[in-house]
Structures are given as C-alpha cells and as structure tokens.
Design an enzyme around this catalytic site. Structure first.
Site: not given
Length: 470
Positions: A248, A363
């Site tokens: 990220h 996730y």
C-alpha cells in the site's frame, strides 16, 4: 410472501450463510413476527453482519462446502454449527431458503464473468465497438510500473525491481543514477512523470519505496536526465511515518495545468490509525510544487498554521490518477479490500471514507464496517464488486479510437484485462472488458502520437501500443 421471522438477541443478529467464526454459538429465537421479506432483505437482516453489506463481495471467495444451488440450500437450512454457521430452517420457509440461495448464486455467476477462459493466441483483440492489435514496444522489463514519453519519441519505463529504462526502437537502455529502493512486496521503483517544462530543464520525477533500516515509505525524487544518467538527485517528498509493512505505497504522480504535483500515498496496511488522521501522510493524496515546497492554498494546516502537503484523506491504496482532459479534474482509482475498489474525483479537503465506509469486506471474510455511506464522506463515482485491483488509468483522447473517445481506461491487475468505462459527464453509462487475459495490466497512458500504451506484467514484461484495425 408471508413468513415467520424470528427476532434474535442483538449479539446474535448477524447470522451467516457460510461460516463466520470457528467459535461455537447458540442461536435461540425469542419472538416471532409475521412479515414479508425479499432475499435481499433477508441477506441484509441475517447475513450482512458477518459477510458484509454487499452480497457481491461475500461471494468472491473459495467455497468449502460447494457453491451449487443445492449446496447453498443445504448450508442455509442446516448450517455448519462447528464452524459458526447457524441453521435457518426454523427461521425461513423452504421457498425463502431457495430464493436466498438463488440470490447468492446469481452473485457467484456475476463473479464468474471475470474468469476469462480464453488465452490470447494472437495479438488481435475484438471488442463491442473496436478491434485493436498489439504492437510490441518493449519486452524484458519484469514488472513495468510507470511510463513517461520523452519529446524526442522514446519512452521512459520504471521497472519495479529498481531500474529505469529508456526504450527506443524496441531496445532498452538502462538509465543510471536511480536511488536505492526497497524492492519487496509492493515496493520498488514505481511511477514516473516529466516536469511540465522538461524541454527546458530536463527534470523528471519518480516515486519509490525509500528504505530506512527495516522500514520504508513512499518518496518522490527529482532528477535531471542527462544522456543515460540522472544528476542532481533531490528528494522532494517523504510520506511520514516510515512503516515496516511492504504494501500500500500508492505512488501515482500527476502534474496539473498549474504545475502542481499530485502524489498518491497508501495507508501502508494500517487502516485503524492512518487514513483518517491528519497527523500523518499515509492514506492521502498530496499536492506540492515542483521543487517540493507547499502551495499556500493547500486545504490543511499544521498546528502552527502552516499549510501541509495534504490535499484529501481517507484513501486506502490509490494506484491510479489522471486528469480529465475535458474538465481538468483529477480522477483517481484505488484498491478496496475484498470488494469495493473505487473511482473517485479528487477534491480539496474531502474525506473518501476508508475505513469508516467501504463496499468491501476483509480478505478473511469478516466485516470492516457496516457503513457504505456516511455524512461528510465523498461517495465513489463507481465501485467494483468483485475487486478488479485497479492500477494505472487514462482518458481516451484524439480520433484514433473514435468509439472510445472520452472513455476512461483502467488497468486490472487481478483479472488481467483493460477496463473501459463509457462516460456521460460524471455518469458511467457502461463498462467493457478489453484485452482479456493479457497479463497484470499495471499502467495505461495516452501517448503523444495519439495511441494507447499499456504496461503489462506478462511472461516477457511488456509494453504494447494498441493499434486500431479497420
């Protein structure tokens, strides 16, 4: 339809269609109410607490107990008690169970639309309105991340492993003088852009993961391109604080018409602390001048009253930015979690919501937030379910691709295609999947020659030019 709906204690209201947790719970109905509910309402009332607000995000998963209609009916009816999945045979009628299973099955089919069966056998790709063929510009680039066009006709390409190349006549000339990068995870040598006055000053800018011991951050360096070397290297931006994670980074770079440089920075995987705080640089879009100084009219000030580089906040991992040639506005794409990738129009001081609002889930299948909208939060122009993992983005300009003119192109890393968004002003009127299974499509640009260029993580590490076929 009429049904008997049982009201559960608040703690147990978030019953699931699959498994929510390995912790065993008891689900005891206490009150019965007669009412009518659609499958969508039943999902929201009984499933969303564990599986998220959007069913299309929930179905983007592996199915331990099968994903046929009969499998889903069995799971809803009998549950899997040892895995935390309650039985709903006393909650729903047989018809309601079948309708809920069919509702979920439709979501599974929508997800399957991204599983492209065909592998490209030629370099020719047909679409609804246009056929294009691939013209190979470069190969041997491993993970090409960013592209910038030099005025003399060659192309600069960053390779995430830490090398910069000048490409001309299908030959890759390495440019020396790039900084040390942490080429680990999603980090490395990332985006690149030319100075608006490049013809005069030969300055370029590139983003990269700058290491400091075991930590790293998103940084931007300015340098002068002289032959096949960089000189006068100067770091003009560092996102603070440094972090130990390797993902990220964000890292897209865009100059606007006023000469301001916009920089996207991801939240480095720390959504609980970074994107909603104005005390750090992470999970934000920044705006600086070409020399690294801060524009006086930037929207956020520090405690002493001085402007900061922050331009907006609440972003997760923005890896695509481009200027709308019709309006001059900055458009951005960013990765959601599992579901909830977004297209946004970037506005000063705006909060884009992460993680207060999201159309995605974790996730591991757990919920992040029960909110998809909230007061003071900018809603996305478009969100994707399932996540396509959007990267580079560009508007189609010129007349080489008349059926696509004015549309927005977005590279998909996850499903390995080029997403085309047809626009009517700010409304996305339709989408089309181009270049199916071409490879992880990292960047897309309009070249000065009017052609579309794509950087692809395929077996050869390629850059292609798209040539329309009559």
């Amino acid at each position: 339809m009429t049904k008997t709906l049982f009201v559960f204690p608040v703690l147990l209201l978030s019953g699931a269609l699959y498994f929510c947790t390995k912790e065993k719970k008891e689900y005891t109905p206490v009150t019965a109410i007669t009412t009518e509910r659609t499958p969508q309402e039943n999902y929201q009332n009984y499933c969303s607490g564990c599986h998220g607000e959007k069913m299309d995000a929930f179905v983007d998963r592996g199915w331990k107990h099968g994903n046929t209609l009969n499998d889903l009916v069995k799971a809803i009816t009998k549950g899997y008690e040892d895995e935390g999945m309650p039985a709903f045979e006393k909650t729903f009628s047989k018809t309601e169970i079948e309708e809920l299973a069919d509702y979920i099955l439709n979501g599974i089919k929508n997800r399957a639309a991204y599983d492209f069966e065909t592998v490209p056998k030629t370099g020719i790709f047909e679409s609804e309105k246009l056929t294009v063929k691939l013209d190979t510009v470069a190969t041997g680039l491993a993970v090409p991340w960013g592209m910038a066009f030099l005025p003399e006709g060659s192309l600069l390409v960053t390779e995430r492993g830490g090398k910069l190349y000048q490409v001309k006549d299908r030959k890759n000339l390495e440019i020396k003088g790039v900084p040390e990068v942490l080429a680990k995870g999603q980090g490395g040598l990332l985006d690149i852009v030319l100075d608006p006055e490049f013809v005069k000053n030969r300055l370029i800018y590139f983003s990269y993961s700058k290491p400091k011991g075991n930590l790293a951050t998103t940084a931007v360096m300015q340098a002068k391109l002289e032959g096949n070397r960089l000189t006068g290297q100067k770091v003009i931006f560092e996102a603070l604080p440094y972090a130990s994670t390797h993902h990220h980074y964000g890292s897209r770079l865009v100059f606007d018409s006023k000469g301001y440089l916009f920089i996207s920075v991801g939240e480095r995987g720390n959504e609980k602390e970074n994107p909603q705080s104005l005390e750090n640089s992470l999970g934000k879009i920044h705006r600086i001048k070409a020399d690294g100084s801060i524009p006086a009219d930037n929207p956020f000030k520090d405690k002493s009253g001085k402007p900061t580089s922050l331009y907006c906040y609440g972003n997760r991992n923005p890896q695509g930015m481009t200027l709308n040639p019709s309006t001059g506005e900055l458009w951005e794409t960013e990765h959601g979690p599992r579901g909830g990738d977004e297209i946004n129009i970037i506005k000063p001081s705006a909060n884009y919501g992460w993680p207060v609002t999201s159309y995605g889930i974790n996730y591991n299948g757990t919920t992040i937030t029960d909110k998809i909208t909230a007061p003071g939060i900018e809603e996305p122009l478009l969100y994707w379910l399932p996540s396509i993992a959007p990267s580079g983005t560009a508007f189609v300009t010129g007349d080489r691709y008349k059926p696509w003119k004015g549309a927005l192109l977005v590279g998909s890393l996850r499903f390995k295609y080029l997403n085309l968004c047809y626009l009517d002003g700010y409304k996305i009127t339709g989408q089309e999947k181009l270049l199916k299974n071409i490879g992880r499509l990292r960047d897309v640009r309009m070249g000065p020659d009017g052609y579309i260029y794509v950087a692809v993580e395929d077996k050869k590490g390629s850059v292609f030019r798209l040539v329309p076929v009559n």
